[in-house]
Motif scaffolding. Sequence first.
Motif, PDB file in Angstrom:
ATOM      1  N   ILE A  11       0.837  -1.204   0.000  1.00  0.00           N
ATOM      2  CA  ILE A  11       0.000   0.000   0.000  1.00  0.00           C
ATOM      3  C   ILE A  11       0.870   1.251   0.000  1.00  0.00           C
ATOM      4  O   ILE A  11       0.567   2.238  -0.685  1.00  0.00           O
ATOM      5  CB  ILE A  11      -0.960  -0.018   1.207  1.00  0.00           C
ATOM      6  N   ASN A  12       1.984   1.226   0.745  1.00  0.00           N
ATOM      7  CA  ASN A  12       2.910   2.354   0.740  1.00  0.00           C
ATOM      8  C   ASN A  12       3.526   2.540  -0.644  1.00  0.00           C
ATOM      9  O   ASN A  12       3.661   3.668  -1.134  1.00  0.00           O
ATOM     10  CB  ASN A  12       4.006   2.131   1.776  1.00  0.00           C
ATOM     11  N   GLU A  15       0.912   4.058  -2.909  1.00  0.00           N
ATOM     12  CA  GLU A  15       0.779   5.503  -2.709  1.00  0.00           C
ATOM     13  C   GLU A  15       1.897   6.249  -3.439  1.00  0.00           C
ATOM     14  O   GLU A  15       1.668   7.294  -4.055  1.00  0.00           O
ATOM     15  CB  GLU A  15       0.820   5.834  -1.220  1.00  0.00           C
ATOM     16  N   GLN A  16       3.109   5.707  -3.395  1.00  0.00           N
ATOM     17  CA  GLN A  16       4.229   6.328  -4.120  1.00  0.00           C
ATOM     18  C   GLN A  16       3.980   6.316  -5.622  1.00  0.00           C
ATOM     19  O   GLN A  16       4.313   7.272  -6.322  1.00  0.00           O
ATOM     20  CB  GLN A  16       5.531   5.596  -3.798  1.00  0.00           C
ATOM     21  N   THR A  19       1.637   9.065  -6.358  1.00  0.00           N
ATOM     22  CA  THR A  19       2.294  10.357  -6.157  1.00  0.00           C
ATOM     23  C   THR A  19       3.266  10.672  -7.291  1.00  0.00           C
ATOM     24  O   THR A  19       3.341  11.808  -7.761  1.00  0.00           O
ATOM     25  CB  THR A  19       3.049  10.368  -4.816  1.00  0.00           C
TER      26      THR A  19
END
Length: 212
Positions: A11-12, A15-16, A19
């Motif tokens: 999930i991290n 998100e990157q 972004t």
Amino acid sequence: MTKERFSDHFINELEQLFTWRRDVRHFKPDPIPDEIMDQLLSFACKAPSVGLSEPWYFIKINRPELRQKIHNVFKKNNLQASRDYSSDKQKLYNSLKLSGMDDAPHHIAVFSERNPDQGKGLGRKTMPQTTAYSTVMAIYSFWLAARAYGIGVGWVSIITPKDIHQILEIPETLEFIAYLCVGYPQTIRDKPELEEKGWEKRNSQKNKWIIK
């Protein structure tokens, strides 16, 4: 095996990915291997579509003469668009690089079938535009997958659909949705170039729910 939930690490990373997804206008000339381009198309075709209609068509534009004709359409429309702004804003507008058509190694025109037989009309009687929305979903899937491979995508919108139909000899049963420039980016930016140049900034209010 179907996952009920992906890991926090994934999930991290996701998100990157969101972004660092950027509208790229500065490309290296190096071509992308065919097998990677095929993989990106495969990811695009996993996008959701209304009634499982899969209305999208991704068309590679390889012929230099076709690329040049489309680039000329962009330059004509871009010049006209700049004249619609005041002198100060026009100066800033002219400093923006709004297309990577001159250096991107890959050009892709994306069309959407207006009334495909596939899907049997499900979900389209009240909102026929959902076929176009489905194609945009496929484009975004392509875009995110490209970024995961370190590949940049730029969407050129300052072109007239009628001209693209004529140049590429595409029937009117297909709706022109996007012209994409694809390749390895020259640089990776922390924030959108339009924000860096002072053209616009993100609206923090859009990060908040509207409650009814």
